[in-house]
Design an enzyme around this catalytic site. Structure first.
Site, PDB file in Angstrom:
ATOM      1  N   LEU A  21       0.795  -1.223   0.000  1.00 24.47           N
ATOM      2  CA  LEU A  21       0.000   0.000   0.000  1.00 24.47           C
ATOM      3  C   LEU A  21       0.830   1.277   0.000  1.00 24.47           C
ATOM      4  CD1 LEU A  21      -2.648  -1.072   2.689  1.00 24.47           C
ATOM      5  CD2 LEU A  21      -2.987  -0.974   0.212  1.00 24.47           C
ATOM      6  N   GLY A  24       6.357   4.574  -2.715  1.00 22.73           N
ATOM      7  CA  GLY A  24       7.564   5.247  -2.255  1.00 22.73           C
ATOM      8  C   GLY A  24       8.368   4.409  -1.284  1.00 22.73           C
ATOM      9  N   ASN A 110       5.701   6.506  13.421  1.00 24.51           N
ATOM     10  CA  ASN A 110       4.732   7.378  12.757  1.00 24.51           C
ATOM     11  C   ASN A 110       3.537   7.721  13.634  1.00 24.51           C
ATOM     12  OD1 ASN A 110       5.553   5.323  10.116  1.00 24.51           O
ATOM     13  ND2 ASN A 110       5.930   7.524   9.994  1.00 24.51           N
ATOM     14  N   GLU A 174       4.137  13.003   9.302  1.00 24.05           N
ATOM     15  CA  GLU A 174       4.486  11.589   9.442  1.00 24.05           C
ATOM     16  C   GLU A 174       5.079  11.257  10.809  1.00 24.05           C
ATOM     17  OE1 GLU A 174       4.216   9.050   6.726  1.00 24.05           O
ATOM     18  OE2 GLU A 174       2.760  10.598   6.197  1.00 24.05           O
ATOM     19  N   HIS A 250      11.009   8.217   4.487  1.00 26.08           N
ATOM     20  CA  HIS A 250      11.088   8.948   5.750  1.00 26.08           C
ATOM     21  C   HIS A 250      12.556   9.239   6.067  1.00 26.08           C
ATOM     22  CE1 HIS A 250       7.073   6.952   7.067  1.00 26.08           C
ATOM     23  NE2 HIS A 250       6.836   8.200   6.682  1.00 26.08           N
ATOM     24  N   ASP A 252      14.015   8.676   8.789  1.00 28.96           N
ATOM     25  CA  ASP A 252      14.644   7.624   9.586  1.00 28.96           C
ATOM     26  C   ASP A 252      15.096   6.426   8.745  1.00 28.96           C
ATOM     27  OD1 ASP A 252      12.266   6.230   9.133  1.00 28.96           O
ATOM     28  OD2 ASP A 252      11.672   6.112  11.236  1.00 28.96           O
ATOM     29  N   CYS A 369      11.374   1.971  12.943  1.00 32.64           N
ATOM     30  CA  CYS A 369       9.962   2.206  12.627  1.00 32.64           C
ATOM     31  C   CYS A 369       9.046   1.700  13.731  1.00 32.64           C
ATOM     32  CB  CYS A 369       9.582   1.498  11.323  1.00 32.64           C
ATOM     33  SG  CYS A 369      10.215   2.275   9.833  1.00 32.64           S
TER      34      CYS A 369
END
Length: 445
Positions: A21, A24, A110, A174, A250, A252, A369
């Site tokens: 989903l 990027g 996030n 984010e 992101h 990170d 994450c």
């Protein structure tokens, strides 16, 4: 007074699946439609949490979202019983069903942006849930995330909770995946680095062209205002648009910080030399360690594939720092060689610990994450919901819970099974009792 930086890791939800989903995110797209293993995923996450707890870290647990999200599916025109809603969506709009089944809240970097009391004007810890407006499946999270955070950090004396920013691309936020804090000590005032992908109100500024810039300068500025930060302790930095277009969705994924250490790739930031000089100026003393990884040492693509920078840097009880890395870093020759050499350089980073989080990695999220960092004083830590802090007892309870409620495998046909919703709700109802969260889910309210 003693201060700690607690890691609050997200529990992987019962509907953990590979739907591809996240445009990027290279790993997410590459593994789309693979069969997932929710039980293995949640246990991998629990093992990492327990290992950090055993190393002396303060480790917390964040509950997942309710999925499938039948409430959103009803808003989109599907009707009837819950079972009928799910079956209609599976037949008529399978992409929407997959989005409403996503277990993406496992990546709690996030979940929110957190500013510790040492930095804020009112000397409270501030939380703003991320709106995650760029991705439909993630935009469903912030209201429940806010309720969960309020039940864990439930003291107006110590904690301030803000509503997520307006759900619009202008304020794309984010969370802590694009935020890090540098400080000489967790309890002293530091500088907060807010990294953004684009200027939403100034289209003349550089921006990526292939993949979306999910986080805006305007969102960063709004969160800094909400948290009572000032120009001396907030720094707004643009991520290099070129690396976003290479799959660095992101910050990170290309940079990580802890205490007085910033570990980053030379291509991480736009106008990197100016950024580094400004970080030095605002940090203000010579204890800052800037560890720049050259492209000749590790390329951007190698960093993405291994998640070298999506690692955690933690401060251990003896004061030394260690990197918490996925086993993919150990298996990648160039990255493993770099990390083996890094611990000999005389920086605060002295060790690397490798963990198997493949179920998360295959969906595009590494160790960094999976956690939300919260710096806390002794009094603030005492005000936290203690049932959400890792212990030997909670570890055993949550493993038994996962064995009881989680499936071994999950593929798209399973998402269309109405029984999955029943199982998921039973699991979350039991979880809220283990963690003493109360009625944070809509089906409980």
């Amino acid at each position: 007074m003693k201060y700690v930086e607690a890691n609050f890791d997200g529990l992987v939800g019962p509907t953990h699946n590979y739907a591809g989903l996240s445009v990027g995110n290279v790993a997410s797209l590459n593994n789309a439609a693979a069969v997932s293993n929710p039980r293995a995923a949640v246990k991998q996450g629990l093992s990492k949490m327990k290992a950090l707890h055993d190393m002396g870290m303060t480790q917390g647990v964040l509950a997942p979202q309710e999925r499938p999200d039948v409430y959103t599916l009803r808003r989109l025109g599907f009707s009837g019983s819950d079972a009928q809603v799910i079956q209609q969506a599976a037949k008529q709009a399978p992409a929407l069903l997959m989005a409403c089944c996503s277990a993406s809240s496992m990546w709690t970097a996030n979940a929110a942006t957190v500013s510790p009391s040492a930095d804020t004007a009112d000397k409270r810890v501030h939380f703003t849930p991320a709106n995650l407006a760029n991705k439909f499946h993630r935009s469903l999270e912030p209201a429940t995330t806010g309720r969960i955070l309020q039940r864990i950090f439930d003291s107006e004396q110590h904690f301030a909770h803000h509503q997520h920013l307006p759900d619009n691309d202008l304020f794309g936020d984010e969370g802590a995946a694009n935020h890090t804090r540098l400080c000489s000590d967790y309890g002293t005032a530091g500088i907060e680095l807010f990294v953004f992908g684009k200027h939403a109100t100034d289209l003349s500024q550089p921006a990526p062209s292939k993949f979306p810039a999910r986080h805006t300068l305007e969102a960063c500025q709004a969160v800094a205002r909400l948290h009572g930060l000032n120009e001396n302790n907030a720094l707004f930095i643009q991520q290099n648009p070129d690396v976003i277009d290479q799959g660095v969705f992101h910050n990170d994924v290309i940079a990580v910080g802890n205490g007085n250490v910033l570990f980053y790739h030379e291509q991480a930031f736009a106008n990197s030399s100016l950024v580094i000089e400004e970080i030095k100026r605002k940090f203000g003393d010579s204890s800052l360690y800037l560890i720049e990884v050259k492209t000749s040492e590790v390329s951007v693509q190698e960093a993405i594939k291994s998640y070298l920078f999506n690692t955690q840097i933690i401060t251990q009880a003896n004061g030394d720092m260690a990197i918490i890395a996925p086993t993919e870093c150990q298996e990648h020759p160039a990255v493993h060689a770099y990390l083996s050499e890094l611990v000999t350089r005389g920086t605060p980073i002295k060790q690397v610990h490798y963990f198997d989080v493949k179920q998360s990695m295959q969906n595009g999220g590494g160790p960094a994450c999976l956690r939300l960092r919260v710096a806390l004083s002794e009094q603030e830590l005492a005000a936290v919901n203690q049932q959400c802090l890792m212990s030997d007892t909670l570890f055993a309870q949550l493993n038994e819970w996962a064995d009881k409620y989680y499936r071994d495998e999950l593929s798209f046909p399973d998402l269309a099974d109405p029984q999955l919703l029943i199982e998921s709700r039973e699991a979350l109802d039991a979880l809220t009792q283990h963690l003493q969260l109360g009625s944070v889910y809509q089906f409980q309210r």
